[in-house]
Motif scaffolding. Sequence first.
Motif, PDB file in Angstrom:
ATOM      1  N   LYS A   1      -3.786  -5.236   0.823  1.00 47.26           N
ATOM      2  CA  LYS A   1      -3.731  -6.386   1.737  1.00 47.26           C
ATOM      3  C   LYS A   1      -3.811  -5.929   3.188  1.00 47.26           C
ATOM      4  O   LYS A   1      -4.488  -6.563   4.016  1.00 47.26           O
ATOM      5  CB  LYS A   1      -2.426  -7.145   1.499  1.00 47.26           C
ATOM      6  CG  LYS A   1      -2.138  -8.271   2.490  1.00 47.26           C
ATOM      7  CD  LYS A   1      -2.974  -9.488   2.206  1.00 47.26           C
ATOM      8  CE  LYS A   1      -2.563 -10.643   3.113  1.00 47.26           C
ATOM      9  NZ  LYS A   1      -3.378 -11.855   2.881  1.00 47.26           N
ATOM     10  N   CYS A   2      -3.131  -4.865   3.516  1.00 47.87           N
ATOM     11  CA  CYS A   2      -3.058  -4.366   4.893  1.00 47.87           C
ATOM     12  C   CYS A   2      -3.900  -3.104   5.040  1.00 47.87           C
ATOM     13  O   CYS A   2      -3.437  -2.082   5.567  1.00 47.87           O
ATOM     14  CB  CYS A   2      -1.611  -4.102   5.281  1.00 47.87           C
ATOM     15  SG  CYS A   2      -0.521  -5.515   5.093  1.00 47.87           S
ATOM     16  N   SER A   3      -5.137  -3.157   4.577  1.00 49.43           N
ATOM     17  CA  SER A   3      -6.002  -1.981   4.611  1.00 49.43           C
ATOM     18  C   SER A   3      -6.347  -1.546   6.030  1.00 49.43           C
ATOM     19  O   SER A   3      -6.738  -0.393   6.249  1.00 49.43           O
ATOM     20  CB  SER A   3      -7.294  -2.262   3.835  1.00 49.43           C
ATOM     21  OG  SER A   3      -7.958  -3.408   4.383  1.00 49.43           O
ATOM     22  N   SER A   4      -6.214  -2.472   6.996  1.00 48.68           N
ATOM     23  CA  SER A   4      -6.520  -2.109   8.383  1.00 48.68           C
ATOM     24  C   SER A   4      -5.407  -1.277   9.021  1.00 48.68           C
ATOM     25  O   SER A   4      -5.584  -0.717  10.101  1.00 48.68           O
ATOM     26  CB  SER A   4      -6.749  -3.377   9.221  1.00 48.68           C
ATOM     27  OG  SER A   4      -5.598  -4.206   9.211  1.00 48.68           O
ATOM     28  N   ILE A   5      -4.244  -1.212   8.357  1.00 51.08           N
ATOM     29  CA  ILE A   5      -3.114  -0.429   8.858  1.00 51.08           C
ATOM     30  C   ILE A   5      -3.134   0.937   8.190  1.00 51.08           C
ATOM     31  O   ILE A   5      -3.434   1.059   6.991  1.00 51.08           O
ATOM     32  CB  ILE A   5      -1.775  -1.151   8.569  1.00 51.08           C
ATOM     33  CG1 ILE A   5      -1.800  -2.571   9.138  1.00 51.08           C
ATOM     34  CG2 ILE A   5      -0.597  -0.386   9.146  1.00 51.08           C
ATOM     35  CD1 ILE A   5      -0.579  -3.378   8.783  1.00 51.08           C
ATOM     36  N   SER A   6      -2.820   1.965   8.931  1.00 53.67           N
ATOM     37  CA  SER A   6      -2.823   3.314   8.366  1.00 53.67           C
ATOM     38  C   SER A   6      -1.766   3.421   7.269  1.00 53.67           C
ATOM     39  O   SER A   6      -0.731   2.749   7.299  1.00 53.67           O
ATOM     40  CB  SER A   6      -2.547   4.344   9.460  1.00 53.67           C
ATOM     41  OG  SER A   6      -1.231   4.213   9.953  1.00 53.67           O
ATOM     42  N   GLU A   7      -2.039   4.300   6.313  1.00 51.72           N
ATOM     43  CA  GLU A   7      -1.113   4.478   5.190  1.00 51.72           C
ATOM     44  C   GLU A   7       0.237   5.002   5.663  1.00 51.72           C
ATOM     45  O   GLU A   7       1.284   4.653   5.108  1.00 51.72           O
ATOM     46  CB  GLU A   7      -1.732   5.435   4.173  1.00 51.72           C
ATOM     47  CG  GLU A   7      -0.899   5.582   2.907  1.00 51.72           C
ATOM     48  CD  GLU A   7      -1.603   6.399   1.839  1.00 51.72           C
ATOM     49  OE1 GLU A   7      -0.956   6.717   0.819  1.00 51.72           O
ATOM     50  OE2 GLU A   7      -2.797   6.708   2.027  1.00 51.72           O
ATOM     51  N   ALA A   8       0.212   5.818   6.716  1.00 49.35           N
ATOM     52  CA  ALA A   8       1.464   6.363   7.244  1.00 49.35           C
ATOM     53  C   ALA A   8       2.358   5.236   7.780  1.00 49.35           C
ATOM     54  O   ALA A   8       3.578   5.235   7.555  1.00 49.35           O
ATOM     55  CB  ALA A   8       1.167   7.375   8.350  1.00 49.35           C
ATOM     56  N   LYS A   9       1.764   4.273   8.474  1.00 53.33           N
ATOM     57  CA  LYS A   9       2.546   3.151   9.001  1.00 53.33           C
ATOM     58  C   LYS A   9       3.072   2.271   7.873  1.00 53.33           C
ATOM     59  O   LYS A   9       4.202   1.766   7.940  1.00 53.33           O
ATOM     60  CB  LYS A   9       1.692   2.320   9.960  1.00 53.33           C
ATOM     61  CG  LYS A   9       1.491   2.954  11.324  1.00 53.33           C
ATOM     62  CD  LYS A   9       0.818   1.981  12.275  1.00 53.33           C
ATOM     63  CE  LYS A   9       0.735   2.568  13.673  1.00 53.33           C
ATOM     64  NZ  LYS A   9       0.118   1.624  14.642  1.00 53.33           N
ATOM     65  N   ILE A  10       2.249   2.083   6.843  1.00 53.10           N
ATOM     66  CA  ILE A  10       2.701   1.258   5.724  1.00 53.10           C
ATOM     67  C   ILE A  10       3.893   1.914   5.029  1.00 53.10           C
ATOM     68  O   ILE A  10       4.885   1.246   4.701  1.00 53.10           O
ATOM     69  CB  ILE A  10       1.548   1.027   4.725  1.00 53.10           C
ATOM     70  CG1 ILE A  10       0.449   0.178   5.376  1.00 53.10           C
ATOM     71  CG2 ILE A  10       2.064   0.350   3.456  1.00 53.10           C
ATOM     72  CD1 ILE A  10      -0.749  -0.052   4.483  1.00 53.10           C
TER      73      ILE A  10
END
Length: 340
Positions: free
Chosen positions: A253-262
């Motif tokens: 869903k939040c692919s625009s956010i970096s994996e580190a932030k998620i």
Amino acid sequence: MARRGRAMLWPALLWGLLTAATAQRTCGGTVSNDGTVVRLSAILSDCQSDIAVRSEAISAALRLAVSQLTQTYPSIHFHLDIQQNMGSSGALAAEAYLLHGATVFFGPACSADLEPVARMASYWDIPVFTAGGVAARFGNKNIYRTLTRLAFSLDRVRSFLEAVLGQFGWRHVALVHDPDDTLLVEAWRRHDRQLLLEIRELSPGKNHSAILKECANYARGISKKKHIKLGLMKNFVKAMDRNASGFAYLKEKCSSISEAKIKEGIFVGPQIRELQQDGNFQNSLNEVEAAAWNSFRNVCKNFLGSVKVENYRDIVNDLLLSYKALGCNMSFKIISCIHI
């Protein structure tokens, strides 16, 4: 900036004159043997309260525009009458229309002076062009049908700022204004009712430092709630099962956010609201995660929002219990804040 403003004003005035000439030609106005006659009435005033407009600049631009159009369209006779308003703009407009047959008005720029001219011109079905008129009320085309403003509109400025505030979830707003900013206050009194607006005037004799401090405290109230919400979201995401369907859906869903932030649960207000409205995310969670997520949504709606329900303490306690069951590592700071 001033040179750029004059450059932008020039084509706008030319366009207005051409529009008036075309309207006069097609509406059967006064026609001489040589062609169409367009009588331009300019009612000017030095406006400093609404917007910095000087009558000398406007009159010069009008004369240049008439000169250029006379050369370009020799069959149309332009008659320009420039009057300096001294507090009787309505009388000047009536005289120009009834005695001299004015077919188009320019000015005034000040909202107070423009009001009677724009109202009468609408009744006479005559176009009015102004470099000012920034007051929100002039956007009502049922009243000011023939008015065209070449400047910005405070109503549109307010709508733009409301969109910015809504994007970031900022609802507590403090508006600090000078005593003569009456048009600004008028525009903001029509604000979105979801905003909690505090209006303060910095008038002479008042303690300006105290007023600004009160406004700062008012603004910090929403900031504290915002940080609580971000902290709760961060704790929830960090406690999610990394191998379960809920976390996988969150990453997609939040692919625009970096994996580190998620993984660290770093989200902003609009992203959190979008997830709260996403039923698929709710369905992808396991039982423990879903209970904690529902408690988080409930706290956001009934405690951290604009409304605090009477049983908010029970709602907060449910959140703490569900977060504890999920294994959230809640900081003492967040716990103490949500118990306020």
